[in-house]
Design an enzyme around this catalytic site. Structure first.
Site: not given
Length: 463
Positions: A285, A297, A331-332, A359, A429
């Site tokens: 992603h 990520d 995606e997130e 991922d 994140h």
């Protein structure tokens, strides 16, 4: 006389003894070519450098996400693929606004500033912020036990840590992420005015980790703000509450949700030589959170997926099936890109055979998780000796990936690339998910490992 490389020799000897396959040597030689090209002439690290350091965090709907689309489209075209295009998809647009501010206030008025970050999709606090007493819980289930009389007017502090004794860190993550995703919605039902959530990481540090959250069907005017606090901050806050149960917590955040905006999945393909209408997908992603630059990520997964097609071109491999790289958007905080791709594939009646998603960061490759029937799983297990010289040992049934998941039911095999997971949630994140945390060799080994699995499925097909 020129001697073959050690991995090839080891594999020849082992397969000669076992009678594994008449094509084993050929496959081993091809995999060696892929690994050599990735490790000596790779492009993934260079691509990731640009995505991370020139573009930065790529939140859906942002100018950075738009720039990433343009950059990766250009790079895929420069590879000389047979086709490169953008697939339109509407995505949510949420912005963080000015940096969040929070402090802990003792009953005597002493204030201690602490770092927080708004959870993705959260509403803002009122302009003057929120100050209230806290009620600490270890999970959503405790809310009903406490009841509205003990929660109303307070800030719920979710403080369930990831389970440290689980070797599979994604299992530990799954065991407590519900408090981040649904915590605000559930707390609002009991009259809470806000929620503070312990960061989803096994690391003890001062980085608050963001992530998606949902209000479910709660009306907009009843939604309460939600923020994450670092693991160190959570432990400190919890210890203070034991000593001073009536302390106050203040926080202010300025996030905002806008109408959906136009974005795109970036897609490139090499047309199959004998089965051009049967598709195999590799992807990651392109969007990321905004605190860091999204290197692990999922910038890593995107550039590794791009590298798979570049490696095939580099070593002169002409696939039987059409091989697609798909860089999914959103995606997130919505999975719009993955859903859109599956929707279009079904609408066009495209026959998908295999999909591989990366991922889980750009760390040392360990293997793959397969979502498939028993016959296809046995086929993958039969390839273990091919991967063993590269220290790839993990081939198990299980979860594949969020973006390729919507293809299930219209595809033979879904696979998730599995790097070593022990460091992933240290960065996940958070503001430290940056390019300097990526090891070039690990990233390149992962790309070659992915290319090898795609090569084997393309060569031998699915059952």
């Amino acid at each position: 006389m020129k001697f073959p490389s050690i991995p090839v020799l080891l594999f020849v000897f082992s397969t000669a003894a076992s009678g594994f396959s008449q094509n084993a040597v050929q496959d081993s030689v091809m995999m060696k070519k892929l690994y050599t090209a990735a490790l000596t002439e790779g492009k993934a690290y260079e691509w990731l450098d640009y995505l991370s350091n020139e573009i930065g965090g790529r939140l859906s709907g942002s100018i950075e996400a738009e720039n990433a689309i343009k950059y990766t489209e250009t790079e895929l075209k420069e590879l000389g693929l047979d086709k490169v295009w953008l697939q339109p998809v509407m995505v949510p647009k949420w912005t963080r606004g000015f940096k969040e501010y929070a402090y802990i206030e003792s009953p005597t008025g002493e204030k201690s500033v602490t770092d927080i970050c708004a959870l993705g999709g959260s509403v803002p606090t009122p302009n003057l912020g929120i100050k209230a007493e806290l009620v600490e819980v270890k999970g959503i289930d405790e809310l009903a036990t406490l009841g509205k009389e003990k929660i109303a007017g307070k800030i719920v502090f979710y403080n369930r840590p990831m389970q440290a004794d689980l070797i599979q860190t994604f299992e530990a993550y799954g065991g407590c992420v519900d408090q981040r995703y649904s915590g605000a919605a559930e707390a609002a039902k009991f009259g809470a005015v806000g929620v503070i959530v312990r960061s989803m990481t096994l690391s003890q540090d001062d980085y608050p980790h963001t992530g998606a959250m949902s209000y479910g069907n709660i009306p907009v005017n009843q939604r309460i703000p939600a923020a994450a606090i670092s693991t160190n901050g959570a432990d400190y806050l919890s210890s203070l509450l034991k000593l001073q149960p009536n302390l106050l917590f203040y926080f202010k955040q300025n996030c905002k949700t806008f109408d959906d905006v136009q974005s795109y999945n970036v897609i490139g393909e090499i047309t199959g030589s004998t089965k051009p209408n049967e598709y195999m997908v590799v992807g990651g992603h392109l969007d990321s959170w905004d605190l860091g630059d999204g290197a692990h990520d999922d910038g890593a997964g995107c550039v590794q997926s791009m590298e798979v097609l570049r490696l095939f071109k580099k070593v002169g491999y002409k696939p039987k099936h059409t091989i697609r790289v798909v860089l999914f958007m959103n995606e997130e905080n919505g999975l719009r890109g993955g859903n859109k791709y599956a929707e279009e594939a079904k609408r066009k009646n495209e026959k998908h055979r295999f999909a591989l998603e990366s991922d889980a960061g750009g760390f040392t490759p360990r293997g793959f998780s397969l979502d498939c029937d028993e016959s296809n799983f046995r086929k993958v297990k039969s390839w273990e000796p091919l991967f063993k010289p590269y220290l790839i040992h993990y081939f198990e049934k299980g979860y594949s990936g969020a973006d390729i998941g919507p293809l299930k039911g219209n595809i033979d095999v879904l696979a998730g690339f599995l790097p070593d997971s022990q460091r992933y949630f240290d960065l996940h994140h958070a503001a430290n998910d940056t390019f300097d945390a990526v090891n070039k060799r690990e990233l390149e080994l992962g790309a070659a490992t992915m290319a090898s699995l795609v090569y084997l499925f393309d060569t031998y097909g699915t059952n």
